[in-house]
Design a protein around this motif. Structure first.
Motif, PDB file in Angstrom:
ATOM      1  N   THR A 108       0.836  -1.205   0.000  1.00 56.44           N
ATOM      2  CA  THR A 108       0.000   0.000   0.000  1.00 56.44           C
ATOM      3  C   THR A 108       0.871   1.255   0.000  1.00 56.44           C
ATOM      4  O   THR A 108       0.586   2.232  -0.707  1.00 56.44           O
ATOM      5  N   LEU A 109       1.944   1.232   0.784  1.00 52.56           N
ATOM      6  CA  LEU A 109       2.880   2.356   0.819  1.00 52.56           C
ATOM      7  C   LEU A 109       3.485   2.608  -0.559  1.00 52.56           C
ATOM      8  O   LEU A 109       3.602   3.759  -0.998  1.00 52.56           O
ATOM      9  N   SER A 110       3.854   1.545  -1.268  1.00 58.46           N
ATOM     10  CA  SER A 110       4.480   1.713  -2.581  1.00 58.46           C
ATOM     11  C   SER A 110       3.513   2.339  -3.583  1.00 58.46           C
ATOM     12  O   SER A 110       3.915   3.161  -4.417  1.00 58.46           O
ATOM     13  N   VAL A 111       2.238   1.984  -3.510  1.00 56.64           N
ATOM     14  CA  VAL A 111       1.245   2.539  -4.443  1.00 56.64           C
ATOM     15  C   VAL A 111       1.066   4.039  -4.224  1.00 56.64           C
ATOM     16  O   VAL A 111       1.150   4.839  -5.173  1.00 56.64           O
ATOM     17  N   TRP A 112       0.848   4.448  -2.986  1.00 50.99           N
ATOM     18  CA  TRP A 112       0.623   5.867  -2.716  1.00 50.99           C
ATOM     19  C   TRP A 112       1.878   6.701  -2.940  1.00 50.99           C
ATOM     20  O   TRP A 112       1.806   7.831  -3.447  1.00 50.99           O
ATOM     21  N   ALA A 113       3.032   6.153  -2.587  1.00 53.69           N
ATOM     22  CA  ALA A 113       4.290   6.870  -2.827  1.00 53.69           C
ATOM     23  C   ALA A 113       4.536   7.032  -4.323  1.00 53.69           C
ATOM     24  O   ALA A 113       4.986   8.091  -4.775  1.00 53.69           O
ATOM     25  N   GLY A 114       4.225   6.008  -5.110  1.00 52.35           N
ATOM     26  CA  GLY A 114       4.419   6.079  -6.551  1.00 52.35           C
ATOM     27  C   GLY A 114       3.530   7.115  -7.209  1.00 52.35           C
ATOM     28  O   GLY A 114       3.968   7.876  -8.078  1.00 52.35           O
ATOM     29  N   ILE A 115       2.270   7.169  -6.799  1.00 52.64           N
ATOM     30  CA  ILE A 115       1.333   8.150  -7.364  1.00 52.64           C
ATOM     31  C   ILE A 115       1.801   9.576  -7.046  1.00 52.64           C
ATOM     32  O   ILE A 115       1.842  10.453  -7.921  1.00 52.64           O
ATOM     33  N   GLY A 116       2.166   9.797  -5.795  1.00 55.62           N
ATOM     34  CA  GLY A 116       2.597  11.138  -5.394  1.00 55.62           C
ATOM     35  C   GLY A 116       3.878  11.570  -6.079  1.00 55.62           C
ATOM     36  O   GLY A 116       3.992  12.700  -6.573  1.00 55.62           O
ATOM     37  N   MET A 117       4.859  10.671  -6.167  1.00 52.05           N
ATOM     38  CA  MET A 117       6.139  11.013  -6.775  1.00 52.05           C
ATOM     39  C   MET A 117       6.006  11.259  -8.264  1.00 52.05           C
ATOM     40  O   MET A 117       6.670  12.127  -8.833  1.00 52.05           O
ATOM     41  N   SER A 118       5.150  10.500  -8.924  1.00 50.72           N
ATOM     42  CA  SER A 118       4.936  10.676 -10.359  1.00 50.72           C
ATOM     43  C   SER A 118       4.383  12.064 -10.659  1.00 50.72           C
ATOM     44  O   SER A 118       4.841  12.751 -11.579  1.00 50.72           O
ATOM     45  N   ALA A 119       3.402  12.488  -9.881  1.00 55.60           N
ATOM     46  CA  ALA A 119       2.782  13.796 -10.107  1.00 55.60           C
ATOM     47  C   ALA A 119       3.758  14.931  -9.844  1.00 55.60           C
ATOM     48  O   ALA A 119       3.892  15.867 -10.655  1.00 55.60           O
TER      49      ALA A 119
END
Length: 459
Positions: A108-119
């Motif tokens: 779950t941490l990897s999903v939210w971190a990935g979305i935020g970092m991409s943006a």
């Protein structure tokens, strides 16, 4: 249940039982091979654009943009190390409930971190390339490559976290096979997008993103089909378990910060290198791809010894951690000497993979021949810190690294380099800081306060 337990201990006996050196190497080599194929992602980009487009494209793909990629990947990989350490300790201690909760919290941490970092990354790319004085003739291509790369951050984060989870189980082979598939896809797509369709650096970037997406899908499949139900991933169970999330961040954040500080100091070095012009920027980019062979080896061993120490710490077998450290130092010092001889022997010819420009090759060979003999001085940093991290102590190693590597490196660049402004004086900051930091880690390790009494708990 008996079958599950037998499977479980069959996977872990080479880590918590048997000859230490053998268990280390069995676990290490799949990680090394996997890291090799991971390095091939960007190296293939560099080779293809260098041969089919030119040195400006090579500098765009492998210069400042690569440093930012390392900053991004390094921070999250360091952060995800917290999850790997916690999961490996629960696995070694046989705490099944917390093990499963940790897996789903980590993903779950990897999903939210990935979305935020991409943006965020897509927005700040032009400012980031301006901050390191990217030469005008490669600025637009650098921005294009990095911006597209940020789009692939989410699948990359998910793969890295998933691979860390699999390694925490003692499975270093599955991440390797997944990366092989991704690398093959990347090579094919690079050739199609760049050599056939002539899409330039954008084509190379999209090839990487698509390949990383393939790795993400394969990682999910592997985690979903784990034999042990306590190790199995399910999308419907994805959520944060607060106390485990806090623990993962507490252990992993210092690693993430440490990796970021490394890269920030490298950004300053990149800025100094860029001041010497495009030829030097291209030479530095090609050199970075060549010496990445050494770095992927030593960093892979760091991952191996961290997980090795984590499982043994969870199992209460601290004496195996010390033995692994001693044997690891011997193995990696021998490896560093091998790479030094290799690069001195054929280093200049390896540059031909990236460019035919004689000035670029000459500058790159000069850098390679200066730095390679000092590889051995970095070995204690990776081995000592890996053992210490496996026991759950990450804050003090971060402080040692911050002062010994990052702060000292910046001091060198702002004091020694202005007095004698040559490329060798710039890159001399590496051996100076490696030697000092290795000495500091040796002292901290020998004091022994990092390895506490057995405290892995099942909350």
């Amino acid at each position: 249940m008996i079958h599950t337990e037998l499977n479980k201990y069959a996977m872990t006996n080479t880590i918590t039982e048997g000859p230490v050196w053998k268990g280390l190497l069995i676990f290490f080599f799949p990680i090394l091979l996997g890291t090799f194929f991971q390095q091939l992602y960007n190296t293939v980009d560099a080779v293809v654009v260098g041969q089919f487009i030119g040195k400006e494209a090579l500098a765009a793909v492998s210069g400042g943009s690569a440093v930012y990629v390392n900053l991004l990947v390094g921070f999250f990989t360091g952060l995800s190390t917290g999850a790997t350490i916690i999961i490996s300790q629960f696995y070694g201690a046989n705490h099944e409930k917390e093990l499963n909760r940790s897996i789903h919290t980590a993903m779950t941490l990897s999903v939210w971190a990935g979305i935020g970092m991409s943006a965020v990354g897509a927005l700040i790319t032009p400012f980031a390339m301006s901050a390191i004085a990217t030469p005008d003739d490669i600025f637009a291509q650098s921005v294009t490559y990095l911006r597209i790369y940020f789009i692939g951050v989410l699948p990359m984060f998910i793969y890295n976290m998933g691979a860390g989870i699999l390694r925490a189980f003692g499975d270093s082979k599955s991440p390797f096979f997944i990366l092989v598939a991704g690398c093959i896809a990347n090579i094919i797509l690079d050739l199609v997008f760049v050599a056939v369709l002539h899409r330039g650096v954008a084509g190379a970037a999209w090839a990487t993103v698509i390949s990383q997406t393939l790795c993400m899908v394969l990682t999910f499949i592997k985690l979903i089909h784990q034999h042990d139900p306590n190790c199995r991933f399910s999308f419907r169970l994805m959520h944060f378990t607060p106390h485990l999330l806090r623990r993962m961040i507490h252990v992993g954040l210092p690693n993430g910060i440490q990796s970021s500080l490394y890269t920030i100091s490298n950004l300053i070095i990149q800025s100094n290198v860029n001041s010497f012009g495009t030829d030097m920027a291209a030479a530095w980019a090609a050199y970075g791809r060549i010496d990445s062979i050494f770095w992927m080896t030593i960093s892979s061993f760091g991952v191996a010894i961290t997980t090795y120490a984590g499982q043994n710490y969870g199992a209460g077998r601290n004496e195996r951690i010390h033995l692994a450290t001693k044997q690891g130092l011997i193995i990696m010092c021998g490896t560093a000497l091998f790479y030094t001889v290799l690069f001195y022997s054929i280093g200049s010819r390896i540059f031909l993979l990236f460019t035919r420009d004689t000035n670029v090759i000459a500058e790159g060979t000069q850098i390679l021949h200066f730095i390679a003999p000092f590889f051995i001085t970095y070995v204690p940093i990776e081995v000592f810190s890996g053992s210490i991290h496996g026991a759950g102590e990450t804050f003090k190693p971060m402080i040692i690294t911050m002062l010994g590597i990052c702060v000292l490196r910046i001091i060198w660049l702002f004091t020694a380099v202005p007095m004698h402004n040559t490329i060798i004086m710039v890159v001399a900051c590496y051996p100076v800081t490696w030697i000092s930091t290795s000495a500091a880690f040796f002292i901290y390790y020998k004091r022994g306060k990092w390895i506490r009494a057995h405290t892995v708990t099942n909350s």
